[in-house]
Motif scaffolding. Structure first.
Motif, PDB file in Angstrom:
ATOM      1  N   GLY A  75       0.823  -1.210   0.000  1.00  0.00           N
ATOM      2  CA  GLY A  75       0.000   0.000   0.000  1.00  0.00           C
ATOM      3  C   GLY A  75       0.858   1.261   0.000  1.00  0.00           C
ATOM      4  N   PRO A  76       0.481   2.255   0.829  1.00  0.00           N
ATOM      5  CA  PRO A  76       1.244   3.518   0.830  1.00  0.00           C
ATOM      6  C   PRO A  76       2.671   3.347   1.348  1.00  0.00           C
ATOM      7  CG  PRO A  76      -0.396   3.517   2.594  1.00  0.00           C
ATOM      8  CD  PRO A  76      -0.674   2.301   1.745  1.00  0.00           C
ATOM      9  N   PHE A  77       2.920   2.199   2.012  1.00  0.00           N
ATOM     10  CA  PHE A  77       4.254   1.933   2.576  1.00  0.00           C
ATOM     11  C   PHE A  77       5.101   1.076   1.651  1.00  0.00           C
ATOM     12  CE2 PHE A  77       0.951   2.010   5.884  1.00  0.00           C
ATOM     13  CZ  PHE A  77       1.291   3.216   6.489  1.00  0.00           C
ATOM     14  N   LEU A  78       4.610   0.838   0.466  1.00  0.00           N
ATOM     15  CA  LEU A  78       5.197  -0.136  -0.453  1.00  0.00           C
ATOM     16  C   LEU A  78       6.720  -0.116  -0.460  1.00  0.00           C
ATOM     17  CD1 LEU A  78       4.432  -2.263  -2.696  1.00  0.00           C
ATOM     18  CD2 LEU A  78       4.905  -0.433  -4.330  1.00  0.00           C
ATOM     19  N   GLY A  79       7.283  -1.271  -0.120  1.00  0.00           N
ATOM     20  CA  GLY A  79       8.733  -1.414  -0.173  1.00  0.00           C
ATOM     21  C   GLY A  79       9.358  -1.604   1.190  1.00  0.00           C
ATOM     22  N   LEU A  80      10.594  -1.158   1.311  1.00  0.00           N
ATOM     23  CA  LEU A  80      11.417  -1.418   2.493  1.00  0.00           C
ATOM     24  C   LEU A  80      11.221  -0.315   3.552  1.00  0.00           C
ATOM     25  CD1 LEU A  80      13.695  -3.654   3.154  1.00  0.00           C
ATOM     26  CD2 LEU A  80      15.296  -1.770   2.784  1.00  0.00           C
ATOM     27  N   ASN A  81      10.009  -0.277   4.097  1.00  0.00           N
ATOM     28  CA  ASN A  81       9.727   0.706   5.135  1.00  0.00           C
ATOM     29  C   ASN A  81      10.327   0.254   6.455  1.00  0.00           C
ATOM     30  OD1 ASN A  81       8.604   2.647   6.840  1.00  0.00           O
ATOM     31  ND2 ASN A  81       6.702   1.483   7.077  1.00  0.00           N
ATOM     32  N   VAL A  82      11.207   1.078   7.052  1.00  0.00           N
ATOM     33  CA  VAL A  82      11.811   0.727   8.347  1.00  0.00           C
ATOM     34  C   VAL A  82      11.238   1.556   9.492  1.00  0.00           C
ATOM     35  CG1 VAL A  82      13.968  -0.047   7.278  1.00  0.00           C
ATOM     36  CG2 VAL A  82      13.775   2.316   8.102  1.00  0.00           C
ATOM     37  N   GLY A  83      10.222   2.364   9.207  1.00  0.00           N
ATOM     38  CA  GLY A  83       9.659   3.247  10.236  1.00  0.00           C
ATOM     39  C   GLY A  83       8.499   2.594  10.965  1.00  0.00           C
ATOM     40  N   LEU A  84       8.634   2.461  12.301  1.00  0.00           N
ATOM     41  CA  LEU A  84       7.589   1.817  13.096  1.00  0.00           C
ATOM     42  C   LEU A  84       6.420   2.751  13.400  1.00  0.00           C
ATOM     43  CD1 LEU A  84       9.527  -0.323  15.736  1.00  0.00           C
ATOM     44  CD2 LEU A  84       7.850  -1.169  14.078  1.00  0.00           C
ATOM     45  N   SER A  85       6.656   4.040  13.399  1.00  0.00           N
ATOM     46  CA  SER A  85       5.590   4.978  13.793  1.00  0.00           C
ATOM     47  C   SER A  85       4.893   5.578  12.577  1.00  0.00           C
ATOM     48  CB  SER A  85       6.174   6.078  14.677  1.00  0.00           C
ATOM     49  OG  SER A  85       7.266   6.691  14.030  1.00  0.00           O
ATOM     50  N   THR A  86       4.758   4.783  11.532  1.00  0.00           N
ATOM     51  CA  THR A  86       4.184   5.280  10.278  1.00  0.00           C
ATOM     52  C   THR A  86       2.749   4.825  10.064  1.00  0.00           C
ATOM     53  OG1 THR A  86       5.129   3.330   9.197  1.00  0.00           O
ATOM     54  CG2 THR A  86       6.413   5.362   9.077  1.00  0.00           C
ATOM     55  N   GLY A  87       2.303   3.825  10.861  1.00  0.00           N
ATOM     56  CA  GLY A  87       0.998   3.232  10.638  1.00  0.00           C
ATOM     57  C   GLY A  87       1.078   1.895   9.920  1.00  0.00           C
ATOM     58  N   ASP A  88       2.269   1.527   9.502  1.00  0.00           N
ATOM     59  CA  ASP A  88       2.495   0.241   8.846  1.00  0.00           C
ATOM     60  C   ASP A  88       2.458  -0.878   9.904  1.00  0.00           C
ATOM     61  OD1 ASP A  88       3.101  -1.642   6.908  1.00  0.00           O
ATOM     62  OD2 ASP A  88       5.104  -0.862   6.472  1.00  0.00           O
ATOM     63  N   ASP A  89       2.238  -2.097   9.454  1.00  0.00           N
ATOM     64  CA  ASP A  89       2.222  -3.277  10.329  1.00  0.00           C
ATOM     65  C   ASP A  89       3.611  -3.474  10.957  1.00  0.00           C
ATOM     66  OD1 ASP A  89       2.445  -5.881  11.323  1.00  0.00           O
ATOM     67  OD2 ASP A  89       1.064  -6.690   9.815  1.00  0.00           O
ATOM     68  N   PRO A  90       3.714  -3.416  12.309  1.00  0.00           N
ATOM     69  CA  PRO A  90       5.031  -3.518  12.948  1.00  0.00           C
ATOM     70  C   PRO A  90       5.772  -4.810  12.626  1.00  0.00           C
ATOM     71  CG  PRO A  90       3.285  -3.246  14.603  1.00  0.00           C
ATOM     72  CD  PRO A  90       2.621  -3.182  13.265  1.00  0.00           C
ATOM     73  N   ASP A  91       5.025  -5.904  12.442  1.00  0.00           N
ATOM     74  CA  ASP A  91       5.703  -7.167  12.108  1.00  0.00           C
ATOM     75  C   ASP A  91       6.388  -7.071  10.748  1.00  0.00           C
ATOM     76  OD1 ASP A  91       4.939  -8.328  14.460  1.00  0.00           O
ATOM     77  OD2 ASP A  91       3.105  -9.221  13.621  1.00  0.00           O
ATOM     78  N   ILE A  92       5.713  -6.404   9.813  1.00  0.00           N
ATOM     79  CA  ILE A  92       6.306  -6.242   8.481  1.00  0.00           C
ATOM     80  C   ILE A  92       7.504  -5.300   8.541  1.00  0.00           C
ATOM     81  CG2 ILE A  92       5.883  -5.374   6.141  1.00  0.00           C
ATOM     82  CD1 ILE A  92       3.025  -6.399   6.362  1.00  0.00           C
ATOM     83  N   VAL A  93       7.379  -4.232   9.319  1.00  0.00           N
ATOM     84  CA  VAL A  93       8.510  -3.304   9.467  1.00  0.00           C
ATOM     85  C   VAL A  93       9.715  -4.045  10.049  1.00  0.00           C
ATOM     86  CG1 VAL A  93       9.343  -1.245  10.688  1.00  0.00           C
ATOM     87  CG2 VAL A  93       7.056  -1.255   9.670  1.00  0.00           C
ATOM     88  N   ASN A  94       9.464  -4.904  11.043  1.00  0.00           N
ATOM     89  CA  ASN A  94      10.572  -5.667  11.621  1.00  0.00           C
ATOM     90  C   ASN A  94      11.213  -6.596  10.602  1.00  0.00           C
ATOM     91  OD1 ASN A  94      11.151  -4.863  14.291  1.00  0.00           O
ATOM     92  ND2 ASN A  94       9.214  -5.749  14.963  1.00  0.00           N
ATOM     93  N   ARG A  95      10.385  -7.192   9.760  1.00  0.00           N
ATOM     94  CA  ARG A  95      10.954  -8.055   8.705  1.00  0.00           C
ATOM     95  C   ARG A  95      11.800  -7.224   7.746  1.00  0.00           C
ATOM     96  NH1 ARG A  95       6.260 -11.023   5.887  1.00  0.00           N
ATOM     97  NH2 ARG A  95       7.888 -12.196   4.843  1.00  0.00           N
ATOM     98  N   ASN A  96      11.347  -6.019   7.431  1.00  0.00           N
ATOM     99  CA  ASN A  96      12.142  -5.129   6.580  1.00  0.00           C
ATOM    100  C   ASN A  96      13.473  -4.763   7.239  1.00  0.00           C
ATOM    101  OD1 ASN A  96      10.212  -5.032   4.540  1.00  0.00           O
ATOM    102  ND2 ASN A  96       9.212  -3.202   5.386  1.00  0.00           N
ATOM    103  N   ARG A  97      13.393  -4.505   8.554  1.00  0.00           N
ATOM    104  CA  ARG A  97      14.614  -4.148   9.276  1.00  0.00           C
ATOM    105  C   ARG A  97      15.619  -5.304   9.264  1.00  0.00           C
ATOM    106  NH1 ARG A  97      12.943  -0.561  14.630  1.00  0.00           N
ATOM    107  NH2 ARG A  97      12.308   1.307  13.476  1.00  0.00           N
TER     108      ARG A  97
END
Ligand SMILES: [Zn+2]
Length: 260
Positions: free
Chosen positions: A32-54
């Protein structure tokens, strides 16, 4: 999915033991709006996905751990001189969430195998390296940081806390809001008068890349040791997150680390 391959600064590429890079959106799990390698946890993205990106970011640099900051557009600098300073604050991957996080907009360290991460979406990440003292830093410089000269403060911290010499320090300025898009309609209230010289003559557009270059220069960093990627985030939302372009968006990462 493509393995994330960060952009690098030419002037930092030939130092053995130094790892760095600026990650584009490519190679991440977010949608969605976070498409790709989003590493920001306070963006509204799913934290589990952000952690996988990290974790993907860590493995693509072959780093065991990194330090994320709670960036608040302030002037505090996290000084990490010992393992004790870093304890509890490092991200190592799944199952080991950090128990503390530095509220700071820059970090400096001489520890090995510890990546310093700055997360941005229009703001600058400015990575710094002193090859003589083997000291690294990463700075978050949005317009508030530019006004407060967080870059100058960070160089000063490198000098006073680690004995660095500015003339040996290399600097890289990440993709960020370029002079083409850095419009500040309320600049008379937001931008200090000393920086108005960086405004276009007839329009309220500012050159924050030049401001950073000059702030580095004012501390004694040599102009030939400063590299700007020169990519505007708002003009390249296919490659990078841009808060100006899309209010709901992710954050991309700039990382620097000393490796043994
Ligand atoms: Zn632009």
């Amino acid at each position: 999915m493509a393995v994330p391959r960060p952009l690098t600064f030419e002037n930092l590429n030939n130092f053995p033991g130094l790892v760095h890079g600026v990650f584009s959106r490519a190679g991440g799990y977010s949608k969605g709006p976070f498409l790709g390698l989003n590493v920001g946890l306070s963006t509204g993205d799913d934290p589990d996905i952000v952690n996988r990106n990290r974790i993907r970011m860590l493995s693509s640099l072959d780093l065991p751990r990194v330090l994320f900051l709670n960036q608040v557009h302030g002037t505090d600098i996290a000084v990490i001189k010992s393992e004790k300073d870093a304890a509890g604050a490092v991200f190592k991957g799944q199952g080991t969430a950090p128990s503390k996080i530095f509220k700071a907009d820059a970090a400096v360290t001489n520890l090995k195998n510890l990546g310093l991460v700055i997360q941005v979406a229009d703001c600058q990440a400015v990575i710094l390296y002193d090859p003589e003292k083997e000291v690294i830093a990463n700075v978050h410089a949005g317009w508030r940081g530019s006004v407060a000269d967080i870059i100058g403060r960070c160089i000063d911290t490198m000098v006073t806390q680690f004995g660095c010499t500015p003339a040996t320090i290399r600097a890289g300025i990440s993709p960020s809001l370029g002079p083409c898009c850095a419009q500040f309609i309320n600049y008379e209230h937001e931008i200090s008068r000393a920086l108005w010289q960086y405004k276009e003559k007839d329009r309220p557009y500012f050159d924050f890349w030049q401001i950073s270059r000059d702030q580095l220069g004012a501390q004694g960093v040599l102009d030939e040791h400063i590299e700007t990627m020169g990519l505007c985030t708002r003009c390249h939302t296919d490659l990078f997150y841009s808060f100006r372009a899309n209010k709901v968006t992710g954050r991309f990462a700039a990382v620097i680390a000393l490796k043994t």
